[in-house]
Design an enzyme around this catalytic site. Sequence first.
Site, PDB file in Angstrom:
ATOM      1  N   ARG A 139       0.798  -1.226   0.000  1.00 22.00           N
ATOM      2  CA  ARG A 139       0.000   0.000   0.000  1.00 22.00           C
ATOM      3  C   ARG A 139       0.831   1.276   0.000  1.00 22.00           C
ATOM      4  O   ARG A 139       0.584   2.191  -0.767  1.00 22.00           O
ATOM      5  CB  ARG A 139      -0.936   0.060   1.220  1.00 22.00           C
ATOM      6  N   THR A 140       1.810   1.341   0.899  1.00 20.26           N
ATOM      7  CA  THR A 140       2.531   2.612   1.037  1.00 20.26           C
ATOM      8  C   THR A 140       3.265   2.931  -0.263  1.00 20.26           C
ATOM      9  O   THR A 140       3.145   4.039  -0.797  1.00 20.26           O
ATOM     10  CB  THR A 140       3.510   2.546   2.233  1.00 20.26           C
ATOM     11  N   LYS A 169      25.295  -3.950  -2.525  1.00 19.83           N
ATOM     12  CA  LYS A 169      26.766  -3.986  -2.644  1.00 19.83           C
ATOM     13  C   LYS A 169      27.413  -3.379  -1.416  1.00 19.83           C
ATOM     14  O   LYS A 169      28.624  -3.192  -1.372  1.00 19.83           O
ATOM     15  CB  LYS A 169      27.201  -3.210  -3.881  1.00 19.83           C
ATOM     16  N   ARG A 190      11.512   3.867   3.356  1.00 21.93           N
ATOM     17  CA  ARG A 190      11.140   2.874   4.386  1.00 21.93           C
ATOM     18  C   ARG A 190      12.393   2.086   4.730  1.00 21.93           C
ATOM     19  O   ARG A 190      13.113   1.624   3.834  1.00 21.93           O
ATOM     20  CB  ARG A 190      10.045   1.938   3.864  1.00 21.93           C
ATOM     21  N   HIS A 218       5.424   6.034  11.505  1.00 21.38           N
ATOM     22  CA  HIS A 218       4.907   5.963  10.138  1.00 21.38           C
ATOM     23  C   HIS A 218       3.935   7.135  10.000  1.00 21.38           C
ATOM     24  O   HIS A 218       2.720   6.962   9.948  1.00 21.38           O
ATOM     25  CB  HIS A 218       4.198   4.615   9.956  1.00 21.38           C
TER      26      HIS A 218
END
Length: 405
Positions: A139-140, A169, A190, A218
């Site tokens: 969703r986000t 890496k 995120r 959030h």
Amino acid sequence: MLNELEIQLVTKYILSLNERSDRYGDELVDHVLHRVTYLNYDDGVDWDTYGAICSFRDEFEDEARMAFVERVLQGYSPQVSAKQPQAPCHILAASQFDLKAIELVFKRAQQIEHSSTTSLLHTLQGKTLACVFYEPSTRTSASFIAAMSKLGGNVIPITQGVQYSSISKGESLEDTILTLGQYADAIVLRHPEVGASALAAKVSPVPIINAGDGIGEHPTQALLDLYTIQREFGRTSNLKVAFVGDLANGRTIHSLATLLALYPENEFSLISPFLLKLDVQSTPYLQIKDKVVREIHVRSNILEAEEAILDADVIYMTRVQKERFGFLENYSKVKDSCLLTEDLVKRLKPSARILHPLPRVNEIPKAIDSDPRAAYFREVKMGLYVRMALLDLVMRPTSSWLPNL
Ligand code: NCD
């Protein structure tokens, strides 16, 4: 509705924006400008009039809105002036938002909700958003991408697994952000670690939007949750809110509780197994200490908190966050302790609403989805409007409408 004189006044005002300093005192114009900018169809105007005002507004929207943002900020953050070059407006934590800032975002979200997609398509044309997700998301990430494209902008999507980027890496977060900041006008981040967005913001040349930092916060989810509450109840105060499930790891709860605590007469019931309780006393970002009416630590079954749930207006469900457990044995002990049942839902207040940031696992049976009190998919939709509003405000700031942390 606006009469012709009012429309003329607004037009005159907008055309005079270049020499506007001596015009700020004009209360009538200000009042009308406000009405034009934020009028929406449920303000009692008929559909044709609303359509006419929308096209008028679309034509002048940028300047009218920017002027309003500046005005709001003059009272809010007087040390910042629109004429000074601004540091990027990051969105890192719910505590950045006060009532005025929330109102501003919600008005813009509501305006977007009632605007046609075509009228919005040029808003962020030429702008680029980087979406960097070091943790899974449906969703986000999808809503930020959809929000950006509906506003006419482009997206650099690093959402399909950082294993395909230089992060795998061994590149540092700072270097990744410094690099993406050369291409993008804002970065949605995120990350599994608390404070990662704040760290990114320290080096980023463009706004960082925290889309979840570990078990921390959030904030954009909290704003969309609160917007959903506003839309469902017509208010964000005087609500009994039951937070249910994984309150220790649920970052959406940390941010939403912070926002809800700003409004008068909200009360919280915190319902979780002891292992997943919200540490109200020591959690730095919560201002809800005085507003918690009960903490219920269930052992095996949600019915142990039946009274609080039946008394609640908002039942905010969350999943137990398996990925945050060091020992899966502990997860197994608590994973089924807060499952909503059809029988319990039948007995909720008729006006109650069930929210959930999603994804759900087994805490809400699918049979409950058709109950009108199940608001979680409407919540998803609201997220699009709120994120469109946030992208718009962050990427087109005329002044720093949010204080930097
Ligand atoms: C939540 C999250 O990622 O914090 N989901 C979301 O953003 N809509 C909740 C969760 O993962 O349980």
